[in-house]
Design a protein around this motif. Structure first.
Motif, PDB file in Angstrom:
ATOM      1  N   ASP A   1       0.969  -1.164   0.172  1.00 54.84           N
ATOM      2  CA  ASP A   1       0.048  -0.085  -0.027  1.00 54.84           C
ATOM      3  C   ASP A   1       1.025   1.015  -0.079  1.00 54.84           C
ATOM      4  O   ASP A   1       2.142   1.269  -0.043  1.00 54.84           O
ATOM      5  CB  ASP A   1      -0.883  -0.151   1.163  1.00 54.84           C
ATOM      6  CG  ASP A   1      -0.150  -0.079   2.565  1.00 54.84           C
ATOM      7  OD1 ASP A   1       0.711   0.321   2.664  1.00 54.84           O
ATOM      8  OD2 ASP A   1      -0.857  -0.727   3.532  1.00 54.84           O
TER       9      ASP A   1
ATOM     10  N   ASN B   1       1.252   3.573   2.250  1.00 57.32           N
ATOM     11  CA  ASN B   1       2.134   3.645   3.642  1.00 57.32           C
ATOM     12  C   ASN B   1       3.398   2.698   3.328  1.00 57.32           C
ATOM     13  O   ASN B   1       4.691   3.266   3.584  1.00 57.32           O
ATOM     14  CB  ASN B   1       1.437   3.195   4.875  1.00 57.32           C
ATOM     15  CG  ASN B   1       0.333   4.241   5.274  1.00 57.32           C
ATOM     16  OD1 ASN B   1       0.396   5.425   4.715  1.00 57.32           O
ATOM     17  ND2 ASN B   1      -0.583   3.750   5.821  1.00 57.32           N
ATOM     18  N   GLU B   2       3.378   1.613   2.996  1.00 54.84           N
ATOM     19  CA  GLU B   2       4.596   0.888   2.899  1.00 54.84           C
ATOM     20  C   GLU B   2       5.606   1.320   2.073  1.00 54.84           C
ATOM     21  O   GLU B   2       6.713   1.356   1.918  1.00 54.84           O
ATOM     22  CB  GLU B   2       4.063  -0.767   2.287  1.00 54.84           C
ATOM     23  CG  GLU B   2       5.519  -1.697   2.229  1.00 54.84           C
ATOM     24  CD  GLU B   2       6.094  -2.192   3.089  1.00 54.84           C
ATOM     25  OE1 GLU B   2       7.071  -2.709   3.159  1.00 54.84           O
ATOM     26  OE2 GLU B   2       5.565  -1.676   4.533  1.00 54.84           O
TER      27      GLU B   2
END
Length: 101
Positions: free
Chosen positions: A42, A44-45
C-alpha cells in the motif's frame, strides 16, 4: 508499531543529512522499483520503503565521495536491497554487518 518506529528513525536520519532533492530521490526510487520489479502492499509501505531507500542512497553517495577523495578503495551502488532495513538484510548477509566507523 515496529514499522512505525523504523519509519520515524529513517525519516529523521534522512532529513538530517539530505543532499538530494525530493524530486531526485523520487526519480531514483522509481528507477529502482522498475529495475528490480519492486511493488508494495500500500501507499504507507511504499512511503516507508522510499524513505529507507533515500537513507541508503545518501550513505552510498557519501561513501562514493570518500572514494573520489581516495579515502576508501571501493564504490557502492544501489541494488535490490536498497529499500531494506539492516534487520531485513541480516538473512542475506548471514548476520554479518559492517561495523560502524
Amino acid at each position: 508499531m515496529k514499522l512505525l518506529l523504523l519509519f520515524i528513525v529513517a525519516m529523521s536520519a534522512y532529513s538530517a543529512n539530505c543532499a538530494l532533492t525530493d524530486a531526485e530521490v523520487t526519480q531514483k526510487f522509481n528507477e529502482f522499483k522498475t529495475k528490480y520489479g519492486k511493488t508494495y502492499a500500500d501507499a504507507n509501505e511504499e512511503n516507508f520503503r522510499k524513505q529507507l531507500f533515500a537513507k541508503n542512497l545518501e550513505k552510498i553517495e557519501e561513501h562514493n565521495k570518500k572514494y573520489e577523495q581516495g579515502q576508501v578503495t571501493y564504490t557502492m551502488g544501489v541494488n535490490q536491497f536498497s529499500d531494506l532495513t539492516p534487520e531485513e538484510m541480516r538473512p542475506y548477509t548471514h548476520g554479518v554487518l559492517r561495523p560502524k566507523n
